[in-house]
Design a protein around this motif. Structure first.
Motif, PDB file in Angstrom:
ATOM      1  N   ARG A  15       0.802  -1.111   0.189  1.00 28.22           N
ATOM      2  CA  ARG A  15       0.219   0.433  -0.063  1.00 28.22           C
ATOM      3  C   ARG A  15       1.059   1.824   0.035  1.00 28.22           C
ATOM      4  N   PRO A  16       0.368   2.719  -0.519  1.00 27.68           N
ATOM      5  CA  PRO A  16       1.410   3.205  -0.804  1.00 27.68           C
ATOM      6  C   PRO A  16       2.427   4.284   0.953  1.00 27.68           C
ATOM      7  N   ALA A  17       0.805   3.794   1.785  1.00 28.22           N
ATOM      8  CA  ALA A  17       0.819   4.949   3.653  1.00 28.22           C
ATOM      9  C   ALA A  17       0.656   3.307   4.534  1.00 28.22           C
ATOM     10  N   ILE A  18       1.491   2.953   4.937  1.00 29.62           N
ATOM     11  CA  ILE A  18       0.819   2.428   6.418  1.00 29.62           C
ATOM     12  C   ILE A  18       1.386   2.689   7.738  1.00 29.62           C
ATOM     13  N   ALA A  19       0.576   2.198   8.194  1.00 26.56           N
ATOM     14  CA  ALA A  19       1.024   2.387   9.646  1.00 26.56           C
ATOM     15  C   ALA A  19       0.706   2.500  10.996  1.00 26.56           C
ATOM     16  N   LEU A  20       1.588   2.466  12.237  1.00 28.59           N
ATOM     17  CA  LEU A  20       2.048   1.590  13.632  1.00 28.59           C
ATOM     18  C   LEU A  20       2.119   2.600  14.161  1.00 28.59           C
ATOM     19  N   ARG A  21       1.320   2.534  15.561  1.00 30.15           N
ATOM     20  CA  ARG A  21       1.291   2.822  16.928  1.00 30.15           C
ATOM     21  C   ARG A  21       2.429   2.101  17.848  1.00 30.15           C
ATOM     22  N   VAL A  22       3.232   2.735  18.896  1.00 34.37           N
ATOM     23  CA  VAL A  22       4.007   1.774  19.547  1.00 34.37           C
ATOM     24  C   VAL A  22       3.766   2.180  20.626  1.00 34.37           C
ATOM     25  N   ASP A  23       3.392   1.688  21.858  1.00 33.10           N
ATOM     26  CA  ASP A  23       3.804   2.277  22.851  1.00 33.10           C
ATOM     27  C   ASP A  23       4.978   1.373  23.685  1.00 33.10           C
ATOM     28  N   VAL A  24       6.240   2.113  24.148  1.00 36.14           N
ATOM     29  CA  VAL A  24       7.059   1.618  24.347  1.00 36.14           C
ATOM     30  C   VAL A  24       7.174   1.553  25.621  1.00 36.14           C
ATOM     31  N   SER A  25       7.932  -0.270  25.703  1.00 36.97           N
ATOM     32  CA  SER A  25       8.199  -0.371  27.773  1.00 36.97           C
ATOM     33  C   SER A  25       9.471  -0.157  27.624  1.00 36.97           C
ATOM     34  N   ASP A  26      10.190  -0.219  29.028  1.00 30.61           N
ATOM     35  CA  ASP A  26      11.232   0.198  29.353  1.00 30.61           C
ATOM     36  C   ASP A  26      12.244  -0.776  29.123  1.00 30.61           C
ATOM     37  N   ASN A  27      11.989  -2.422  28.566  1.00 28.78           N
ATOM     38  CA  ASN A  27      12.757  -3.003  27.715  1.00 28.78           C
ATOM     39  C   ASN A  27      12.427  -3.230  26.138  1.00 28.78           C
ATOM     40  N   ASP A  28      12.284  -3.216  25.572  1.00 29.05           N
ATOM     41  CA  ASP A  28      11.937  -2.303  23.878  1.00 29.05           C
ATOM     42  C   ASP A  28      12.284  -1.287  23.727  1.00 29.05           C
ATOM     43  N   ASN A  29      13.016  -0.269  24.154  1.00 24.83           N
ATOM     44  CA  ASN A  29      12.901   1.324  24.066  1.00 24.83           C
ATOM     45  C   ASN A  29      14.361   1.475  22.997  1.00 24.83           C
ATOM     46  N   GLU A  30      14.934   0.107  22.206  1.00 31.01           N
ATOM     47  CA  GLU A  30      15.602   0.186  20.825  1.00 31.01           C
ATOM     48  C   GLU A  30      15.719  -0.565  19.630  1.00 31.01           C
ATOM     49  N   ALA A  31      15.668  -0.424  18.720  1.00 25.54           N
ATOM     50  CA  ALA A  31      14.978  -1.349  17.601  1.00 25.54           C
ATOM     51  C   ALA A  31      16.762  -0.856  16.939  1.00 25.54           C
ATOM     52  N   PRO A  32      17.499  -2.286  17.384  1.00 24.67           N
ATOM     53  CA  PRO A  32      18.524  -1.806  15.808  1.00 24.67           C
ATOM     54  C   PRO A  32      19.444  -1.621  14.738  1.00 24.67           C
ATOM     55  N   VAL A  33      19.929  -1.208  14.268  1.00 17.66           N
ATOM     56  CA  VAL A  33      20.119  -1.055  13.046  1.00 17.66           C
ATOM     57  C   VAL A  33      19.792  -1.824  11.434  1.00 17.66           C
TER      58      VAL A  33
END
Length: 263
Positions: A15-33
């Motif tokens: 699709r041209p655009a999709i979106a994702l809402r994220v509530d970040v927890s203390d242990n999930d606060n980084e997405a690596p490279v």
């Protein structure tokens, strides 16, 4: 849709655009490279986001977003318990820059992204969601660019200084002192910094401190706490630096972002 941002693969959808809402927890606060075909807009709703791409770090305070073009390696790090929205765009879907930038997001665009995040990713091409996506794609390029990035470098000595000052932003070591630490002459380090980042050492360090300040302020720290964290002798000196860089003192700058977020 609310899901783990680290396991989501946006390229499964065309699709041209999709979106994702994220509530970040203390242990999930980084997405690596990582990288993906789609371009990505990281919108901070609460807290702050630091996005790193080759040769630059970008800071995203509340009600702003960082744009990452498709196929560009990047990592995202957010303040604990932040709330963010990820908007993924097909290449060429919107007339956005070919390089990273931080955008100030209007209430209309924010609400369009939030609405899209609540819809199924396989919306029909003739659906209401598809029509709203077209409005979003036409409006996004009008969002003003904010100066909220730190040029860095893959050059080992510049990276070493950047990592050290990020870990300890109160370090007031002078250029000659840093030159000794990285086994260079003062003049050579000054030339290297200018060549690799486009900024003098003093201006570059001030920009780093500004991004650190925004990250802490977005996480809820007071101006006094941030001033002390950055090693300023007085709160007034910190406020002066902040106002010179962003046009407003910290309290007014964050209040303006909050008002826009609530508008």
């Amino acid at each position: 849709m609310n899901a783990s941002w680290r396991s989501f693969d946006p390229d499964r959808n065309t699709r041209p655009a999709i979106a994702l809402r994220v509530d970040v927890s203390d242990n999930d606060n980084e997405a690596p490279v990582h990288q993906h075909r789609k371009g990505q807009l990281v919108l901070a709703l609460r807290g702050g986001v630091v996005c790193e791409v080759p040769n630059a770090r970008w800071m995203v305070p509340p009600n702003c977003a960082v744009w990452v073009p498709g196929d560009l390696p990047h990592s995202n790090r957010v303040t604990p318990n932040a709330r963010i929205c990820l908007l993924f765009l097909e290449p060429g879907a919107a007339a956005l820059p070919q390089t990273c930038c931080t955008l100030a997001i209007s209430p209309l665009v924010r609400e369009l992204i939030l609405h899209l995040a609540g819809q199924p990713h396989d919306y029909a091409p003739d659906s209401r969601s598809a029509r709203l996506v077209q409005v979003l794609l036409e409006t996004l390029p009008d969002m003003p660019v904010e100066r909220l990035h730190l040029p860095i470098s893959s050059e080992a000595r510049i990276r070493r200084i950047a990592d050290a000052l990020t870990a300890n932003p109160a370090d007031r070591s002078t250029l000659p002192e840093w030159a000794r630490r990285v086994a260079m002459s003062e003049r050579s380090l000054a030339r290297l910094m200018l060549r690799e980042t486009g900024l003098s050492f003093g201006r570059w360090r001030q920009q780093l401190q500004l991004l650190v300040a925004l990250r802490h302020l977005a996480a809820g720290a007071t101006v006094q706490q941030v001033s002390a964290e950055l090693g300023y002798e007085s709160v007034t000196a910190f406020i002066t630096m902040f106002k010179k860089a962003l046009g407003q003192p910290p309290a007014k700058y964050l209040a303006a972002l909050t008002r826009a977020q609530q508008a």
